[in-house]
Design a protein around this motif. Structure first.
Motif, mmCIF file in Angstrom:
data_model
loop_
_atom_site.group_PDB
_atom_site.id
_atom_site.type_symbol
_atom_site.label_atom_id
_atom_site.label_comp_id
_atom_site.label_asym_id
_atom_site.label_seq_id
_atom_site.Cartn_x
_atom_site.Cartn_y
_atom_site.Cartn_z
ATOM 1 N N GLU A 31 7.100 1.591 -36.003
ATOM 2 C CA GLU A 31 6.830 0.748 -34.834
ATOM 3 C C GLU A 31 6.701 -0.728 -35.190
ATOM 4 O O GLU A 31 6.801 -1.588 -34.321
ATOM 5 C CB GLU A 31 5.542 1.209 -34.148
ATOM 6 C CG GLU A 31 4.299 1.023 -35.001
ATOM 7 C CD GLU A 31 3.095 1.774 -34.459
ATOM 8 O OE1 GLU A 31 2.195 1.104 -33.942
ATOM 9 O OE2 GLU A 31 3.077 3.006 -34.550
ATOM 10 N N ASP A 38 -11.774 1.000 -26.144
ATOM 11 C CA ASP A 38 -10.672 0.078 -26.436
ATOM 12 C C ASP A 38 -11.180 -1.325 -26.752
ATOM 13 O O ASP A 38 -10.648 -2.002 -27.627
ATOM 14 C CB ASP A 38 -9.703 0.035 -25.245
ATOM 15 C CG ASP A 38 -8.391 -0.631 -25.592
ATOM 16 O OD1 ASP A 38 -7.771 -0.235 -26.603
ATOM 17 O OD2 ASP A 38 -7.980 -1.557 -24.863
ATOM 18 N N GLN A 63 -2.223 2.158 -41.752
ATOM 19 C CA GLN A 63 -3.034 1.917 -40.561
ATOM 20 C C GLN A 63 -3.521 0.472 -40.517
ATOM 21 O O GLN A 63 -3.528 -0.166 -39.461
ATOM 22 C CB GLN A 63 -4.221 2.880 -40.527
ATOM 23 C CG GLN A 63 -3.832 4.320 -40.262
ATOM 24 C CD GLN A 63 -5.005 5.277 -40.411
ATOM 25 O OE1 GLN A 63 -5.909 5.071 -41.221
ATOM 26 N NE2 GLN A 63 -4.994 6.351 -39.636
ATOM 27 N N ARG A 107 -0.689 -1.729 -39.412
ATOM 28 C CA ARG A 107 -0.504 -1.692 -37.961
ATOM 29 C C ARG A 107 -1.608 -2.462 -37.243
ATOM 30 O O ARG A 107 -1.357 -3.144 -36.246
ATOM 31 C CB ARG A 107 -0.450 -0.237 -37.476
ATOM 32 C CG ARG A 107 0.805 0.510 -37.954
ATOM 33 C CD ARG A 107 0.986 1.821 -37.224
ATOM 34 N NE ARG A 107 -0.030 2.788 -37.564
ATOM 35 C CZ ARG A 107 0.068 3.680 -38.546
ATOM 36 N NH1 ARG A 107 1.170 3.719 -39.299
ATOM 37 N NH2 ARG A 107 -0.899 4.544 -38.787
ATOM 38 N N ARG A 108 -2.827 -2.366 -37.764
ATOM 39 C CA ARG A 108 -3.934 -3.108 -37.141
ATOM 40 C C ARG A 108 -3.704 -4.615 -37.261
ATOM 41 O O ARG A 108 -4.000 -5.365 -36.325
ATOM 42 C CB ARG A 108 -5.258 -2.707 -37.790
ATOM 43 C CG ARG A 108 -6.439 -3.538 -37.327
ATOM 44 C CD ARG A 108 -7.731 -2.749 -37.328
ATOM 45 N NE ARG A 108 -7.745 -1.750 -36.281
ATOM 46 C CZ ARG A 108 -8.848 -1.108 -35.866
ATOM 47 N NH1 ARG A 108 -10.013 -1.369 -36.409
ATOM 48 N NH2 ARG A 108 -8.784 -0.208 -34.910
ATOM 49 N N GLU A 123 -3.782 6.990 -34.252
ATOM 50 C CA GLU A 123 -3.002 6.748 -33.045
ATOM 51 C C GLU A 123 -2.718 8.074 -32.352
ATOM 52 O O GLU A 123 -2.672 9.127 -32.987
ATOM 53 C CB GLU A 123 -1.666 6.061 -33.381
ATOM 54 C CG GLU A 123 -1.800 4.642 -33.898
ATOM 55 C CD GLU A 123 -2.088 4.592 -35.391
ATOM 56 O OE1 GLU A 123 -2.194 5.678 -36.017
ATOM 57 O OE2 GLU A 123 -2.218 3.482 -35.936
#
Length: 470
Positions: free
Chosen positions: A65, A449, A31, A34-35, A259
């Motif tokens: 991804e 967000d 995670q 990805r961040r 996610e």
């Protein structure tokens, strides 16, 4: 170095990730990866992710991804007597096997040293189990950054230098009180005897290796900074206390919200859940590596039966156990007949996020793993907290008593025993008017967000600045 610490788009900053071999640790590292990639809109990072060879396929899927900027590098674990040859993570092992896995991971030091010397990354983000990474990285000019996958409160209570004054490790009685200087208004200032006894594990040595505590301390001493997947809004006093204790900067990545899940919920679960009204179903699940003893699981099931609500319970067991026999040992006589149509027991993997997000699921009984609680809050479920070990007890206290999210199952102080009435009472309290406490407030915060992007952007900025410093 590959990135030269300059953060330019032409020469990306290279980060090596090195988590402990438990998927409860590997997942937060994924995670964080990805961040990093998402938070760096100008594409200035690339990542090499180290793990045991047997985990590579699964980790690659977790990072699919970001495949263009992330490479998963395999480590060959040396043979250790008593450790199964194919072992690659704690998911496959007993508690004793997990200790032997630390021996094997320590044995990868020459491989890791050679990889770091070859790759020359700008920084290596590492886990508690491998403090020796600092000794390898610093002479190469690589910044070692310790990444804490637990709550800040857990680290502040268990792993700070003040816990062992004069080098003397605490007894179970000592652990009933917080360390010197700990935030005085915290609900963790005193602990019940059963929780303190459980925490003694952190100070015990196995196979002549350093204890968990004695792995943490050199991590703090050798790192350039610590990274935490939390935020000041949720854990500010604990972050400040920990930072003061170790005398190093703390970079906050923000609370990591899972996610959105991929795909649709399996028809068997979708159909069953949809047969009940909105918010009617209680979902109970304890993760892949928290196992309820037979007597506790029996009381849980009888407590859920007593709620007169529909429920879905997921109980898992250590790898190699006879799941059918283990489940049979936990199911009270006649229960399945009495709850037929409204109560389902399952063992094995389920689409947890999808289940939590189903309109019929209103209550989530869980073990208080930090990620699980955040997942439940994000899904809008009422929470019942039933921690079973170490950091889970600490998380439950923080969420229920400080952040006012969730209802703790009442337990006996000396041994932690809980009965069926305590379970049904906790569900009733959570589902009553006002039982969500401040859950809605924290859900809005976690799903904002702008908040998430703000933490990601600030984390990336501070990381780049830290790497640039000679």
């Amino acid at each position: 170095m590959s990135g030269g610490g300059n953060g330019s788009a032409a020469v990306p900053t290279h980060i090596v990730m090195f988590p402990w071999l438990a998927f409860g640790h590997i997942s937060p590292f994924a995670q964080l990866t990805r961040r990093l990639i998402v938070g760096s809109s100008d594409g200035v990072f690339r990542v090499t992710f180290l793990t045991a060879a047997g985990n590579v396929t699964r980790v690659e899927a977790m990072l699919a991804e970001a495949a263009g900027t992330v490479k998963v590098a395999p480590l060959d674990l040396p043979s250790v007597p008593g450790l199964p040859a194919a072992a690659a993570s704690t998911a496959e092992l007993s508690a004793d096997g997990a200790e032997l896995l630390k021996v094997a991971l320590d044995g990868t030091r020459p491989q890791v040293a050679a990889l770091l010397a070859e790759l020359r990354p700008d920084a290596v983000i590492f886990d508690f189990a491998v403090p020796w990474v600092c000794d390898v990285a610093v002479p190469l000019g690589i910044k070692p950054l310790y990444f804490n996958v637990y709550s800040a409160a857990t680290l502040a209570l268990v792993a700070v230098p003040a816990r062992c004054p004069g080098g003397r490790c605490p007894s179970a009685h000592d652990l009933m009180a917080a360390p010197a200087g700990f935030p005085s208004d915290s609900p963790l200032v005193t602990l019940p005897a059963y929780q303190a006894a459980d925490l003694t594990y952190a100070y015990e040595s196995f196979y002549s290796m350093p204890s968990v505590y004695h792995r943490f301390i050199p991590c703090f001493e050798g790192c350039a900074a610590a990274v935490m997947k939390t935020c000041a809004e949720m854990e500010g006093p604990y972050i400040d206390y920990f930072s003061a204790q170790i005398g190093k900067p703390v970079l906050l990545a923000g609370p990591v919200v899972p996610e959105p899940p991929q795909g649709e919920l399996e028809e068997r679960w979708s159909s069953w859940l949809s047969s009940f009204p909105e918010n009617a179903v209680v979902f109970a699940s304890f993760g892949s590596e928290t196992f309820l003893p037979a007597a506790s699981a029996t009381e849980l099931l009888l407590g859920l039966e007593a709620t007169n609500r529909p429920f879905l319970v997921v109980l898992n067991f250590p790898k190699g156990a006879d799941a059918e026999a283990e489940l049979a040992a936990r199911v009270p006589p006649g229960l399945e007949e009495r709850v037929k149509g409204r109560g389902v027991l399952h063992t094995g993997w389920v689409q947890q996020q999808r289940i939590l997000q189903h309109p019929s699921v209103g209550c989530y009984v869980n073990h208080s793993g930090f990620s699980s609680v955040v997942e439940g809050i994000a899904a809008g479920c009422r929470l019942v907290l039933l921690p079973m070990k170490t950091d889970q007890y600490i998380n439950a206290a923080v969420f229920a008593r400080e952040l006012h999210v969730g209802v703790e199952v009442v337990r006996r102080g000396e041994d932690g025993w809980f009965g069926r009435d305590a379970v049904s009472d906790a569900v009733a309290a959570a589902m009553a008017a006002g039982g969500d406490g401040e859950g809605r407030k924290w859900r809005e915060f976690l799903l904002d967000d702008a908040v998430q992007k703000g933490y990601a952007t600030e984390f990336v900025r501070k990381l780049k600045d830290l790497v640039k410093v000679a």
